[in-house]
Write a protein that holds these residues in place. Structure first.
Motif, PDB file in Angstrom:
ATOM      1  N   SER A 127       3.649   6.865  10.224  1.00  0.00           N
ATOM      2  CA  SER A 127       2.600   7.264   9.288  1.00  0.00           C
ATOM      3  C   SER A 127       2.798   6.730   7.877  1.00  0.00           C
ATOM      4  N   HIS A 128       3.946   6.084   7.600  1.00  0.00           N
ATOM      5  CA  HIS A 128       4.218   5.565   6.252  1.00  0.00           C
ATOM      6  C   HIS A 128       4.544   4.070   6.273  1.00  0.00           C
ATOM      7  N   LYS A 129       3.998   3.357   7.212  1.00  0.00           N
ATOM      8  CA  LYS A 129       4.069   1.894   7.243  1.00  0.00           C
ATOM      9  C   LYS A 129       5.495   1.363   7.208  1.00  0.00           C
TER      10      LYS A 129
END
Length: 256
Positions: free
Chosen positions: A108-110
């Motif tokens: 979810s945070h690349k």
């Protein structure tokens, strides 16, 4: 019971253990599990069959055997090994939980990671590891006390007196190979005591290491107050604060 499966499962704990923890695991599986499986079960395999009392009264042998051996040594040691090894699964489970949270965070945070090293003993994992050591030492000490209390010591008498019903009078009862059984009993007791010592040493090591970090953090803060232009001290303090932030974040996630 499949002890090899338990050994394979707990071998993963070595990656997160200190030197004392690795010695503890070696002691458990080399000097306790292997001795229990290879030798101890055979020594106690004849305890009921070869238990003899000098009477022909029906039922007297069974009643006296139950009185002298209220709990089988083999079953008590098997239960002890299960209870002692299970707390290590707390650490494995916590690390797996961290790895799962890290994967979700990365997705979810690349590509960013929540934990630099999910197996490093920081925050909640440090407390889980310390709690597992307390449980392991407590279980070992508890079973040693049970063995001592039930059999009134760790001795194996050659002759036991029994006067319970339906025995007609006080009879003499004999067990097979008492010296050999006494040697194995003392061996298991000593190996359990060494495992307790390893757990205590590891707890002291973890606590001392934590205090050492706290003292180093305090010295860095004092240096910053004395010399605020010292870039090296500022950098060290920033590193410590970053580490504190990671610990706090991991503790919050662990509580959730």
């Amino acid at each position: 019971m499949n002890w090899s499966a338990l050994e394979a499962l707990l071998s993963g704990v070595n990656k997160y253990s200190t030197v004392f923890g690795r010695v503890w695991l070696s002691m458990v599986f080399v000097f306790r599990v292997m001795v229990f499986v290879v030798a101890a079960q055979r020594v106690w395999g004849d305890e009921s069959k070869d238990f003899v009392c000098n009477t022909a009264q029906p039922g007297c042998n069974n009643v006296c055997y139950d009185h002298i051996f209220p709990i089988s040594h083999i079953r008590l040691w098997a239960l002890q090994l299960i209870f002692v090894t299970c707390p290590s699964l707390m650490v494995v489970g916590h690390v797996k939980y961290r790895e799962k949270k890290d994967m979700q965070y990365t997705a979810s945070h690349k590509g960013a990671h929540l934990y630099a090293n999910p197996g490093k003993k920081r925050g909640g994992l440090w407390w889980t590891y310390l709690l597992s050591l307390i449980f392991k030492a407590g279980f070992d000490a508890g079973f040693l006390y049970i063995l001592y209390h039930v059999y009134e010591g760790y001795d194996m008498p050659r002759l036991s007196k029994c006067s319970l019903e339906p025995c007609p009078n006080t009879v003499d009862c004999y067990i097979s190979r008492p010296t050999e059984k006494k040697i194995f009993t003392l061996f298991m007791v000593v190996s359990s005591a060494i495992c307790i010592l390893m757990c205590i040493c590891e707890m002291i090591y973890l606590v001392c290491k934590r205090f050492q970090k706290l003292l180093r953090r305090k010295r860095e803060e004092e240096r910053r107050v004395v010399d605020p232009t010292n870039t090296a001290s500022i950098q060290n303090l920033n590193n410590i604060k970053a580490e504190e932030g990671e610990i706090l974040q991991s503790e919050l996630i662990f509580r959730v």
